[in-house]
Write a protein that holds these residues in place. Structure first.
Motif, PDB file in Angstrom:
ATOM      1  N   PRO A 114      28.140  46.675  44.156  1.00 28.22           N
ATOM      2  CA  PRO A 114      28.367  45.265  42.858  1.00 28.22           C
ATOM      3  C   PRO A 114      29.652  46.474  41.731  1.00 28.22           C
ATOM      4  CG  PRO A 114      26.428  45.482  43.265  1.00 28.22           C
ATOM      5  CD  PRO A 114      27.407  46.418  44.235  1.00 28.22           C
ATOM      6  N   PRO A 134      39.915  43.794  50.766  1.00 27.70           N
ATOM      7  CA  PRO A 134      39.184  42.555  50.317  1.00 27.70           C
ATOM      8  C   PRO A 134      41.020  42.233  49.363  1.00 27.70           C
ATOM      9  CG  PRO A 134      37.454  43.335  49.917  1.00 27.70           C
ATOM     10  CD  PRO A 134      38.245  44.251  50.010  1.00 27.70           C
ATOM     11  N   GLU A 162      40.394  37.964  45.498  1.00 19.04           N
ATOM     12  CA  GLU A 162      39.410  38.212  45.692  1.00 19.04           C
ATOM     13  C   GLU A 162      38.521  38.904  44.965  1.00 19.04           C
ATOM     14  OE1 GLU A 162      37.550  37.111  49.675  1.00 19.04           O
ATOM     15  OE2 GLU A 162      40.106  38.219  49.753  1.00 19.04           O
ATOM     16  N   VAL A 163      38.749  40.337  44.644  1.00 19.64           N
ATOM     17  CA  VAL A 163      38.349  41.120  44.252  1.00 19.64           C
ATOM     18  C   VAL A 163      37.675  41.004  42.717  1.00 19.64           C
ATOM     19  CG1 VAL A 163      38.240  44.437  43.985  1.00 19.64           C
ATOM     20  CG2 VAL A 163      38.965  43.072  46.034  1.00 19.64           C
ATOM     21  N   ASN A 170      35.557  39.094  41.243  1.00 24.37           N
ATOM     22  CA  ASN A 170      33.980  39.176  42.080  1.00 24.37           C
ATOM     23  C   ASN A 170      33.318  39.985  41.604  1.00 24.37           C
ATOM     24  OD1 ASN A 170      32.612  38.632  44.135  1.00 24.37           O
ATOM     25  ND2 ASN A 170      33.004  40.815  44.856  1.00 24.37           N
ATOM     26  N   SER A 212      29.658  41.532  39.555  1.00 29.40           N
ATOM     27  CA  SER A 212      28.226  40.992  39.071  1.00 29.40           C
ATOM     28  C   SER A 212      28.105  40.269  37.918  1.00 29.40           C
ATOM     29  CB  SER A 212      27.155  41.935  39.653  1.00 29.40           C
ATOM     30  OG  SER A 212      27.738  41.333  41.091  1.00 29.40           O
ATOM     31  N   GLY A 258      23.998  42.659  43.448  1.00 32.66           N
ATOM     32  CA  GLY A 258      25.247  41.750  42.770  1.00 32.66           C
ATOM     33  C   GLY A 258      24.511  40.940  42.081  1.00 32.66           C
TER      34      GLY A 258
END
Ligand SMILES: *[C@@H]1O[C@H](CO)[C@@H](O)[C@H](O)[C@H]1NC(C)=O
Length: 513
Positions: free
Chosen positions: A148, A230, A234-235, A238, A240, A459
């Motif tokens: 995460p 990725p 996307e990263v 993302n 958490s 996560g």
């Protein structure tokens, strides 16, 4: 069984493994990074800390990775009081910061030690904590270690970061990132929209380079671990969690996403270091109170014009109060009530009951220290979030703002006198100090709790905002709007069609009649 033996052999503690990525070569950023180190190692976790400013007396559970070579990339003269005063340098033009930070991250991530580190299969982490500052390029570490991502941000929450975990705030009544000031009149709002458009344009312009740096920095390391990298988008969306160096006592009551947690003030130690004996004596002996003057760690007071400095010294000499001035070099022929120190334990000075006024650049670390100890401030904002912080202090009633170089020094001197004589500023400072302290748990406890929560809940997907899943045109209901438009067009077409049919029929009737 083999694992058990291995673990016992390596002597791993039962805490988690955290990776802290704080690549910014600035003292105040390292103060924030070291506070993470302190809280997490105190809680029994193993921490690997990537930093250009190595921690002195590191705790046993800490490992440090030195990336100090990256500092060579930042122009050294960038923090120069003279240049701010003459307006030659204006870091409020936020778009200038994007390419600087992009380069800094490129240099850091693609350095040999970082590449070796990321390629080492022994390196395993339960979560990475990445400092955000005008770039999201550090986010790829979560792809390398397949764990995460937690953002750490050093200022009050603003749209520039909230859109990474939710969506921007409404810029009609909030500042997009930071600014000199803000009012709701039409012209200010127009200026504001214009600056947001500039920021967005520069971000958009930097996209290709960002993607290229992302791939060149991480692809090989990710693939060496048998994973697939990725896309950057996307990263970076993302994370958490986002831990913010902010609190309701220092900021505004904005709505905030569930994944944003306020831990403002976590850098201040519970136990304040004792003052050096000479300072202790000076501060204890004064009857009229102490004024503490410091321009922070980034700006050097020695870059201040001589004339300004001399006028300030003469003014200080005329006061009954004792003045402690943090300045890089000793100054000769000082009035007896003025003391220059090269280094000062700021929290310890602010904590002293005789301190009546703090003259500061208005950085957020100083801001939280002043809130913790309830001392009124005069702020000399120069860059970054300092304007926004001081404006808030002024609005809350425990601070006054003074722009060096643009306002006459007489105004500053009058403000100092007013703030010493009028008790209302101290009363307000004490009220906000109460708000600062009045929380269910201390900010350090909260920090540790949420970071552990992310690992424990794999996560923390339950904190993820649904706003991240909705494209912008759906948020503006553009899709619904287009359906309605199409319906209206169809209905209009049908009415027209029916009308012409009806008309032609009645024509036929008329003729036959
Ligand atoms: C996003 O985060 C979750 C939780 O940490 C993780 O399982 C997932 O692989 C991440 N996805 C990407 C694209 O990074």
């Amino acid at each position: 069984m083999l694992f058990l033996v291995l673990f016992t052999f390596l002597g791993v503690s039962d805490g988690y493994n955290f990776l802290l990525f704080f690549p910014i070569p600035g003292k105040s950023h390292s103060i924030l990074g070291e506070a993470y180190v302190r809280h997490l190692t105190d809680a029994g976790h193993n921490v690997t800390y990537i930093t250009p400013l190595l921690m002195k007396n590191p705790p046993a559970l800490l490992r440090q990775i030195d990336v100090s070579h990256n500092a060579d990339l930042l122009p050294g003269s960038i923090f120069d009081v003279q240049k701010f005063m003459s307006k030659e340098l204006d870091l409020q033009e936020i778009q200038l910061l994007f390419p600087i930070m992009q380069e800094l991250l490129r240099a850091t991530l693609q350095s040999e030690q970082m590449q070796t580190f990321m390629h080492d299969p022994e390196e395993q982490y339960d979560a990475v904590i990445v400092e955000w500052l005008f770039t999201e390029l550090g986010a790829g570490l979560s792809s390398v270690f397949n764990c995460p991502l937690i953002w750490s941000t050093s200022t009050e929450p603003h749209s520039g970061i909230l859109e990474l975990i939710d969506e921007p705030l409404n810029i009609a009544y909030t500042i997009y990132i930071w600014g000199r000031g803000y009012s709701l009149d039409l012209y200010s709002r127009l200026q504001h929209v214009w600056s947001v458009m500039k920021i967005k344009y520069y971000q958009w312009q930097g996209q290709d380079i960002d993607n290229e740096i992302f791939i060149n920095s991480y692809k090989s390391a990710v693939e060496s671990r048998g994973l697939k990298l990725p896309s950057y988008d996307e990263v970076k969306y993302n994370a958490s969690l986002m831990l913010g160096n902010s609190h309701i006592s220092s900021g505004d009551a904005h709505r905030l996403p569930q994944a944003y947690k306020m831990i403002g003030g976590y850098h201040i130690k519970d136990k304040i270091d004792p003052l050096p004996a000479d300072l202790q004596k000076i501060m204890d002996e004064t009857h009229e109170g102490v004024i503490y003057f410091s321009l922070g760690t980034m700006l050097k007071g020695t870059t201040m014009p001589n004339k300004t400095r001399n006028e300030i010294i003469t003014f200080f000499g005329s006061l009954k109060q004792t003045v402690i001035w943090k300045y890089e070099t000793p100054i000769s022929n000082l009035p007896p009530n003025v003391h220059v120190v090269q280094w000062a334990p700021q929290p310890s000075i602010l904590a002293h009951p005789n301190t009546v006024l703090f003259m500061t650049h208005g950085g957020l670390l100083s801001f939280f220290e002043t809130l913790k100890f309830g001392v009124p401030i005069i702020g000399f904002p120069m860059f970054g979030d300092q304007f926004t912080n001081i404006n808030r202090a002024q609005k809350k009633g425990f601070g006054k703002r003074f722009i060096l170089g643009q306002e006459p020094l007489e105004k500053l001197f009058e403000t100092v006198k007013d703030m010493i004589e009028n008790p209302k500023y101290r009363e307000r400072a004490k009220e906000f100090s109460l708000i600062f302290h009045d929380r269910p748990v201390s900010p350090g406890t909260e920090l540790v709790h949420w970071v552990e929560h992310v690992v424990r809940s794999q996560g923390a997907p339950h904190l993820r905002s649904p706003a991240l899943m909705v494209p912008w045109y759906q948020k503006c209901y553009l899709d619904l709007l287009s359906v309605i438009l199409v319906l209206i067009l169809i209905v209009a077409y049908l009415i027209r069609k029916l009308y012409t049919i009806f008309m032609s029929k009645s024509m036929v009737k008329k003729k036959t009649n």
